[in-house]
Scaffold this active site. Structure first.
Site, PDB file in Angstrom:
ATOM      1  N   TYR A  53     -80.841 -84.297  32.597  1.00  0.00           N
ATOM      2  CA  TYR A  53     -82.187 -84.836  32.805  1.00  0.00           C
ATOM      3  C   TYR A  53     -83.209 -84.013  32.023  1.00  0.00           C
ATOM      4  O   TYR A  53     -83.312 -82.801  32.198  1.00  0.00           O
ATOM      5  CB  TYR A  53     -82.558 -84.882  34.290  1.00  0.00           C
ATOM      6  CG  TYR A  53     -81.703 -85.822  35.127  1.00  0.00           C
ATOM      7  CD1 TYR A  53     -80.843 -86.752  34.523  1.00  0.00           C
ATOM      8  CD2 TYR A  53     -81.742 -85.796  36.513  1.00  0.00           C
ATOM      9  CE1 TYR A  53     -80.057 -87.605  35.277  1.00  0.00           C
ATOM     10  CE2 TYR A  53     -80.957 -86.655  37.281  1.00  0.00           C
ATOM     11  CZ  TYR A  53     -80.116 -87.552  36.646  1.00  0.00           C
ATOM     12  OH  TYR A  53     -79.337 -88.395  37.398  1.00  0.00           O
ATOM     13  N   SER A 210     -81.034 -95.689  41.333  1.00  0.00           N
ATOM     14  CA  SER A 210     -81.781 -96.888  40.916  1.00  0.00           C
ATOM     15  C   SER A 210     -81.942 -97.885  42.061  1.00  0.00           C
ATOM     16  O   SER A 210     -81.745 -99.092  41.870  1.00  0.00           O
ATOM     17  CB  SER A 210     -81.107 -97.547  39.704  1.00  0.00           C
ATOM     18  OG  SER A 210     -80.987 -96.645  38.639  1.00  0.00           O
ATOM     19  N   PRO A 211     -82.329 -97.416  43.251  1.00  0.00           N
ATOM     20  CA  PRO A 211     -82.426 -98.327  44.398  1.00  0.00           C
ATOM     21  C   PRO A 211     -83.562 -99.335  44.256  1.00  0.00           C
ATOM     22  O   PRO A 211     -83.507-100.411  44.838  1.00  0.00           O
ATOM     23  CB  PRO A 211     -82.708 -97.369  45.576  1.00  0.00           C
ATOM     24  CG  PRO A 211     -83.382 -96.185  44.953  1.00  0.00           C
ATOM     25  CD  PRO A 211     -82.740 -96.031  43.597  1.00  0.00           C
ATOM     26  N   GLY A 214     -84.647 -99.656  39.017  1.00  0.00           N
ATOM     27  CA  GLY A 214     -85.223 -99.026  37.824  1.00  0.00           C
ATOM     28  C   GLY A 214     -86.579 -99.605  37.451  1.00  0.00           C
ATOM     29  O   GLY A 214     -87.031 -99.456  36.318  1.00  0.00           O
ATOM     30  N   GLY A 215     -87.237-100.268  38.391  1.00  0.00           N
ATOM     31  CA  GLY A 215     -88.572-100.826  38.124  1.00  0.00           C
ATOM     32  C   GLY A 215     -88.541-102.225  37.518  1.00  0.00           C
ATOM     33  O   GLY A 215     -89.582-102.815  37.241  1.00  0.00           O
TER      34      GLY A 215
HETATM   35  N1  NAP Z   1     -75.728 -90.516  39.057  1.00  0.00           N
HETATM   36  C1  NAP Z   1     -76.161 -91.204  38.032  1.00  0.00           C
HETATM   37  O1  NAP Z   1     -75.415 -91.589  37.125  1.00  0.00           O
HETATM   38  C2  NAP Z   1     -77.633 -91.545  37.977  1.00  0.00           C
HETATM   39  C3  NAP Z   1     -78.122 -92.438  37.013  1.00  0.00           C
HETATM   40  C4  NAP Z   1     -79.496 -92.732  37.010  1.00  0.00           C
HETATM   41  C5  NAP Z   1     -80.329 -92.130  37.952  1.00  0.00           C
HETATM   42  N2  NAP Z   1     -79.824 -91.240  38.868  1.00  0.00           N
HETATM   43  C6  NAP Z   1     -80.707 -90.591  39.889  1.00  0.00           C
HETATM   44  O2  NAP Z   1     -81.356 -91.611  40.612  1.00  0.00           O
HETATM   45  C7  NAP Z   1     -82.771 -91.418  40.555  1.00  0.00           C
HETATM   46  C8  NAP Z   1     -83.448 -92.754  40.603  1.00  0.00           C
HETATM   47  O3  NAP Z   1     -83.079 -93.569  39.504  1.00  0.00           O
HETATM   48  P1  NAP Z   1     -84.097 -94.631  38.911  1.00  0.00           P
HETATM   49  O4  NAP Z   1     -85.224 -93.905  38.272  1.00  0.00           O
HETATM   50  O5  NAP Z   1     -83.355 -95.616  38.096  1.00  0.00           O
HETATM   51  O6  NAP Z   1     -84.636 -95.262  40.319  1.00  0.00           O
HETATM   52  P2  NAP Z   1     -85.592 -96.407  40.760  1.00  0.00           P
HETATM   53  O7  NAP Z   1     -86.373 -95.873  41.908  1.00  0.00           O
HETATM   54  O8  NAP Z   1     -84.827 -97.655  40.961  1.00  0.00           O
HETATM   55  O9  NAP Z   1     -86.557 -96.665  39.515  1.00  0.00           O
HETATM   56  C9  NAP Z   1     -87.649 -95.828  39.229  1.00  0.00           C
HETATM   57  C10 NAP Z   1     -88.519 -96.540  38.218  1.00  0.00           C
HETATM   58  O10 NAP Z   1     -89.050 -97.716  38.833  1.00  0.00           O
HETATM   59  C11 NAP Z   1     -90.469 -97.674  38.808  1.00  0.00           C
HETATM   60  N3  NAP Z   1     -90.958 -98.210  40.077  1.00  0.00           N
HETATM   61  C12 NAP Z   1     -90.504 -97.952  41.314  1.00  0.00           C
HETATM   62  N4  NAP Z   1     -91.225 -98.619  42.248  1.00  0.00           N
HETATM   63  C13 NAP Z   1     -92.151 -99.307  41.558  1.00  0.00           C
HETATM   64  C14 NAP Z   1     -93.189-100.196  41.933  1.00  0.00           C
HETATM   65  N5  NAP Z   1     -93.441-100.489  43.209  1.00  0.00           N
HETATM   66  N6  NAP Z   1     -93.946-100.749  40.980  1.00  0.00           N
HETATM   67  C15 NAP Z   1     -93.727-100.462  39.677  1.00  0.00           C
HETATM   68  N7  NAP Z   1     -92.743 -99.612  39.232  1.00  0.00           N
HETATM   69  C16 NAP Z   1     -91.978 -99.053  40.182  1.00  0.00           C
HETATM   70  C17 NAP Z   1     -90.827 -96.203  38.669  1.00  0.00           C
HETATM   71  O11 NAP Z   1     -92.067 -96.039  38.049  1.00  0.00           O
HETATM   72  P3  NAP Z   1     -93.165 -95.025  38.670  1.00  0.00           P
HETATM   73  O12 NAP Z   1     -92.642 -93.641  38.463  1.00  0.00           O
HETATM   74  O13 NAP Z   1     -94.379 -95.328  37.882  1.00  0.00           O
HETATM   75  O14 NAP Z   1     -93.326 -95.376  40.125  1.00  0.00           O
HETATM   76  C18 NAP Z   1     -89.692 -95.682  37.810  1.00  0.00           C
HETATM   77  O15 NAP Z   1     -89.940 -95.946  36.434  1.00  0.00           O
HETATM   78  C19 NAP Z   1     -82.991 -90.580  39.296  1.00  0.00           C
HETATM   79  O16 NAP Z   1     -84.193 -89.827  39.355  1.00  0.00           O
HETATM   80  C20 NAP Z   1     -81.786 -89.687  39.316  1.00  0.00           C
HETATM   81  O17 NAP Z   1     -82.006 -88.585  40.182  1.00  0.00           O
HETATM   82  C21 NAP Z   1     -78.497 -90.959  38.909  1.00  0.00           C
END
Ligand code: NAP
Length: 307
Positions: A53, A210-211, A214-215
């Site tokens: 990261y 990505s719950p 991912g937005g």
């Molecule tokens: N193990 C693995 O292979 C793996 C892979 C990927 C990720 N991860 C972990 O999982 C975590 C979460 O992953 P993710 O980032 O894909 O999760 P996510 O919570 O599904 O997506 C986050 C993205 O969605 C946007 N978002 C969320 N709520 C929103 C809303 N109400 N309106 C507009 N945009 C919204 C966020 O923007 P804003 O910041 O502007 O709110 C951010 O860009 C990562 O930080 C990491 O720790 C693990």
């Protein structure tokens, strides 16, 4: 908030704060410490990292914060991951080149994470992705060494299928306390590949990355499919008395029989709190299936019989 047990030795918050995008949140070490303190007051003690990261930068910034506020170290659970090969000297930005789960590589990746974080050990270390060349005996050796040297207190996996977990488990008695996988209304592979049943059998919570998809569902120009999903989410939001569709996304995961800890990705506190708020909702079977049917057409057999 009820905490969740990861095996016998570790408990975590029911919502984990994902740190993948930390460098995009515009926080320096001081402001990060203020944010973490606010989260801790709300019971959000669990922070999810990986060596890749920010090309290591997310761990470095958290380490700077811990140096600034050493008393925070014992108040948080640090999760980090290794196994994806990257070369920050060769690449100006992160490119996933390959996976390496050999003993030497895993040990050195973990030690490099500890150094960046400035800690002696982490509460949980996840092997980030399965590798076609992985040798479970070597992985087990790496885990045993890291545990014996006091560098890792608990182990988990990420993106592993049940057969891959079983292959590793054939070589070690070290408990695997979780599998972190992509899980959301837009990613339901876990319903079909045996992942949920495997976790139930092992009495092992899953971590959902990505719950919030991912937005993807918040974009201005939604695809036809996403538009239909959002429509159903909005209807259920109203029925539940929720404030946003985010809460519905989390409530859908919480309704599963397996225990799910979402790993949020947002940099906005109010959005993280929606994952916490959603713990209060109990989605009905009908609402849960309304989302399944629209988001994964064909999962429910659509054959009708004339009576
Ligand atoms: N193990 C693995 O292979 C793996 C892979 C990927 C990720 N991860 C972990 O999982 C975590 C979460 O992953 P993710 O980032 O894909 O999760 P996510 O919570 O599904 O997506 C986050 C993205 O969605 C946007 N978002 C969320 N709520 C929103 C809303 N109400 N309106 C507009 N945009 C919204 C966020 O923007 P804003 O910041 O502007 O709110 C951010 O860009 C990562 O930080 C990491 O720790 C693990």
């Amino acid at each position: 908030m009820d905490r969740v047990n990861f095996g016998d030795k570790l408990s975590v918050a029911p919502v984990a704060v994902g740190m993948m995008n930390l460098l995009e949140w515009g926080l320096d070490a001081k402001r990060l410490s203020e944010r973490v303190k606010e989260y801790l007051e709300l019971g959000l003690t669990t922070y999810d990292f990986a060596d890749i990261y920010g090309n290591g930068g997310c761990e470095v910034l958290f380490g700077e914060m811990l140096r600034l506020e050493p008393s925070l170290r014992d108040k948080v659970e640090i999760i980090t991951k290794g196994g994806i090969v990257y070369d920050k000297l060769r690449r100006p930005y992160f490119v996933s080149e390959s996976y390496n789960l050999s003993k030497d590589y895993l040990i050195s990746a973990c030690e490099a994470s500890l150094k960046r974080l400035g800690v002696e050990s982490v509460e949980l270390y996840l092997i980030h992705r399965p590798c076609p060349l992985m040798e479970p005996g070597e992985m087990a050796d790496a885990m045993e060494t890291l545990q014996k040297e006091g560098k890792v207190n608990n182990f988990g996996l990420s993106n592993f299928l049940p057969e891959q977990i079983a292959a590793l488990k054939a070589y070690t008695d070290i408990p695997i306390v979780t599998n972190q996988i992509k899980m959301s209304v837009k990613c339901m592979d876990f319903l079909a590949d045996g992942t949920q049943e495997d976790a139930l059998r092992r009495k092992m919570p899953l971590m959902a990355y990505s719950p919030a998809c991912g937005g993807e569902l918040y974009r201005k120009n939604l695809s036809r499919e996403d538009f239909e999903i959002v429509k159903v989410l909005r209807e259920i939001q109203e029925e539940l008395g929720a404030e946003t569709i985010d809460e519905v996304l989390y409530a859908w995961l919480y309704r599963l029989p397996v225990k799910v800890i979402p790993v949020t990705g947002t940099g906005k506190k109010e959005r993280v709190l929606r994952a916490v708020k959603a713990l209060e909702y109990k989605m009905s079977r009908e609402q849960w299936y309304d989302i399944l049917r629209i988001a994964r057409p064909g999962h429910v057999s659509a054959k009708y019989h004339d009576i």
